[in-house]
Design an enzyme around this catalytic site. Structure first.
Site, PDB file in Angstrom:
ATOM      1  N   LYS A  85       0.832  -1.209   0.000  1.00 12.87           N
ATOM      2  CA  LYS A  85       0.000   0.000   0.000  1.00 12.87           C
ATOM      3  C   LYS A  85       0.873   1.268   0.000  1.00 12.87           C
ATOM      4  CE  LYS A  85      -3.839  -2.295   2.421  1.00 12.87           C
ATOM      5  NZ  LYS A  85      -4.828  -2.185   3.526  1.00 12.87           N
TER       6      LYS A  85
ATOM      7  N   TYR B 226     -12.194  -1.657  -3.606  1.00 11.00           N
ATOM      8  CA  TYR B 226     -12.757  -1.917  -2.271  1.00 11.00           C
ATOM      9  C   TYR B 226     -14.294  -1.856  -2.271  1.00 11.00           C
ATOM     10  CZ  TYR B 226      -8.533  -2.198   0.680  1.00 11.00           C
ATOM     11  OH  TYR B 226      -7.371  -2.604   1.306  1.00 11.00           O
TER      12      TYR B 226
ATOM     13  N   ASN C 166      -1.780  -0.038   6.959  1.00 11.24           N
ATOM     14  CA  ASN C 166      -1.242  -1.314   7.429  1.00 11.24           C
ATOM     15  C   ASN C 166      -0.401  -2.048   6.374  1.00 11.24           C
ATOM     16  OD1 ASN C 166      -3.313  -2.104   5.815  1.00 11.24           O
ATOM     17  ND2 ASN C 166      -4.547  -3.052   7.421  1.00 11.24           N
TER      18      ASN C 166
ATOM     19  N   HIS D 280      -1.951  -5.478   1.472  1.00 14.17           N
ATOM     20  CA  HIS D 280      -3.251  -6.107   1.257  1.00 14.17           C
ATOM     21  C   HIS D 280      -3.012  -7.517   0.757  1.00 14.17           C
ATOM     22  CE1 HIS D 280      -7.287  -6.898  -0.266  1.00 14.17           C
ATOM     23  NE2 HIS D 280      -6.674  -7.446  -1.296  1.00 14.17           N
TER      24      HIS D 280
ATOM     25  N   GLU E  47      -9.672  -9.772  -7.735  1.00 17.64           N
ATOM     26  CA  GLU E  47      -8.632  -8.765  -7.487  1.00 17.64           C
ATOM     27  C   GLU E  47      -7.474  -8.878  -8.478  1.00 17.64           C
ATOM     28  OE1 GLU E  47      -7.712  -9.203  -3.326  1.00 17.64           O
ATOM     29  OE2 GLU E  47      -9.626  -8.319  -2.711  1.00 17.64           O
TER      30      GLU E  47
HETATM   31  P1  GDP Z   1      -7.794  -6.882   5.511  1.00 16.31           P
HETATM   32  O1  GDP Z   1      -8.399  -7.999   4.701  1.00 16.31           O
HETATM   33  O2  GDP Z   1      -6.974  -7.387   6.668  1.00 16.31           O
HETATM   34  O3  GDP Z   1      -7.023  -5.884   4.673  1.00 16.31           O
HETATM   35  O4  GDP Z   1      -9.007  -6.079   6.218  1.00 16.31           O
HETATM   36  P2  GDP Z   1     -10.466  -5.626   5.685  1.00 16.31           P
HETATM   37  O5  GDP Z   1     -10.811  -6.315   4.406  1.00 16.31           O
HETATM   38  O6  GDP Z   1     -11.395  -5.785   6.841  1.00 16.31           O
HETATM   39  O7  GDP Z   1     -10.310  -4.063   5.436  1.00 16.31           O
HETATM   40  C1  GDP Z   1      -9.715  -3.564   4.255  1.00 16.31           C
HETATM   41  C2  GDP Z   1      -8.802  -2.415   4.606  1.00 16.31           C
HETATM   42  O8  GDP Z   1      -9.577  -1.313   5.078  1.00 16.31           O
HETATM   43  C3  GDP Z   1      -7.811  -2.689   5.746  1.00 16.31           C
HETATM   44  O9  GDP Z   1      -6.642  -3.367   5.346  1.00 16.31           O
HETATM   45  C4  GDP Z   1      -7.496  -1.286   6.216  1.00 16.31           C
HETATM   46  O10 GDP Z   1      -6.571  -0.616   5.367  1.00 16.31           O
HETATM   47  C5  GDP Z   1      -8.862  -0.621   6.104  1.00 16.31           C
HETATM   48  N1  GDP Z   1      -9.628  -0.738   7.362  1.00 16.31           N
HETATM   49  C6  GDP Z   1     -10.186  -1.856   7.921  1.00 16.31           C
HETATM   50  N2  GDP Z   1     -10.823  -1.596   9.060  1.00 16.31           N
HETATM   51  C7  GDP Z   1     -10.706  -0.249   9.242  1.00 16.31           C
HETATM   52  C8  GDP Z   1     -11.179   0.653  10.246  1.00 16.31           C
HETATM   53  O11 GDP Z   1     -11.848   0.275  11.217  1.00 16.31           O
HETATM   54  N3  GDP Z   1     -10.835   1.977  10.075  1.00 16.31           N
HETATM   55  C9  GDP Z   1     -10.114   2.431   9.021  1.00 16.31           C
HETATM   56  N4  GDP Z   1      -9.828   3.743   8.930  1.00 16.31           N
HETATM   57  N5  GDP Z   1      -9.667   1.613   8.060  1.00 16.31           N
HETATM   58  C10 GDP Z   1      -9.954   0.285   8.169  1.00 16.31           C
END
Ligand code: GDP
Length: 138
Positions: A9, A49, A112, A115, A126
């Site tokens: 990212k 997303y 973080n 991805h 994807e």
């Molecule tokens: P991943 O599969 O571990 O990447 O997590 P998710 O699919 O749940 O979320 C996608 C991405 O959205 C995450 O990697 C973060 O960059 C972002 N994200 C997830 N949860 C949060 C949140 O509670 N707050 C914010 N600001 N970003 C989030």
């Protein structure tokens, strides 16, 4: 043999982690079958997303993902979807296991570093979002 999509990212690219992340993949025997640098528009990040469009963080995460260049990769190997998720660590770096990419380098739950696709169906979507067949080296 399985394939998954990995993204370094914008925070990971800005921190100079392209080599470190690729090294962790290669060190564990994961093959990089495609790799390129892109800079997504807001619209492209929203498309990527789209499953999260109802979530409260959708606007923020798509701003973040379009804020700078990313490196997108197709990873290949046995059980690579789960193996990549293990190397990445939990979404929130506070919950991520020791030695994972997110534990070592992430700033917060949004920034973080990486991805990784979470299932075969999402991996197929994807990978197709960023790569055509000619760009993936079998
Ligand atoms: P991943 O599969 O571990 O990447 O997590 P998710 O699919 O749940 O979320 C996608 C991405 O959205 C995450 O990697 C973060 O960059 C972002 N994200 C997830 N949860 C949060 C949140 O509670 N707050 C914010 N600001 N970003 C989030």
């Amino acid at each position: 043999m399985e394939r998954t999509l990995s993204i370094i990212k914008p925070d990971g690219v800005a921190k100079g982690l392209i080599g470190e992340v690729a090294r962790r993949f290669e060190k564990t025997g994961i093959r990089i079958a495609a790799m390129k640098m892109i800079h997504m528009t807001k619209k492209q990040a929203q498309g990527f997303y789209a499953v999260h469009r109802e979530r409260p963080f959708f606007d923020s995460v798509t701003d973040f993902m379009s804020s700078g260049p990313c490196v997108v990769m197709v990873l290949e190997g046995d059980n690579v979807i789960a193996r990549n998720r293990e190397l990445m660590g939990a979404t929130n770096p506070e919950d991520a296991a020791e030695g994972t990419i997110r534990k070592d380098f992430a700033t917060d739950i949004e920034k973080n570093v990486v991805h990784g696709s979470d299932a075969p169906e999402t991996a197929a979507f994807e990978i197709g979002y960023f790569f055509n067949g000619l760009e993936i080296v079998g």
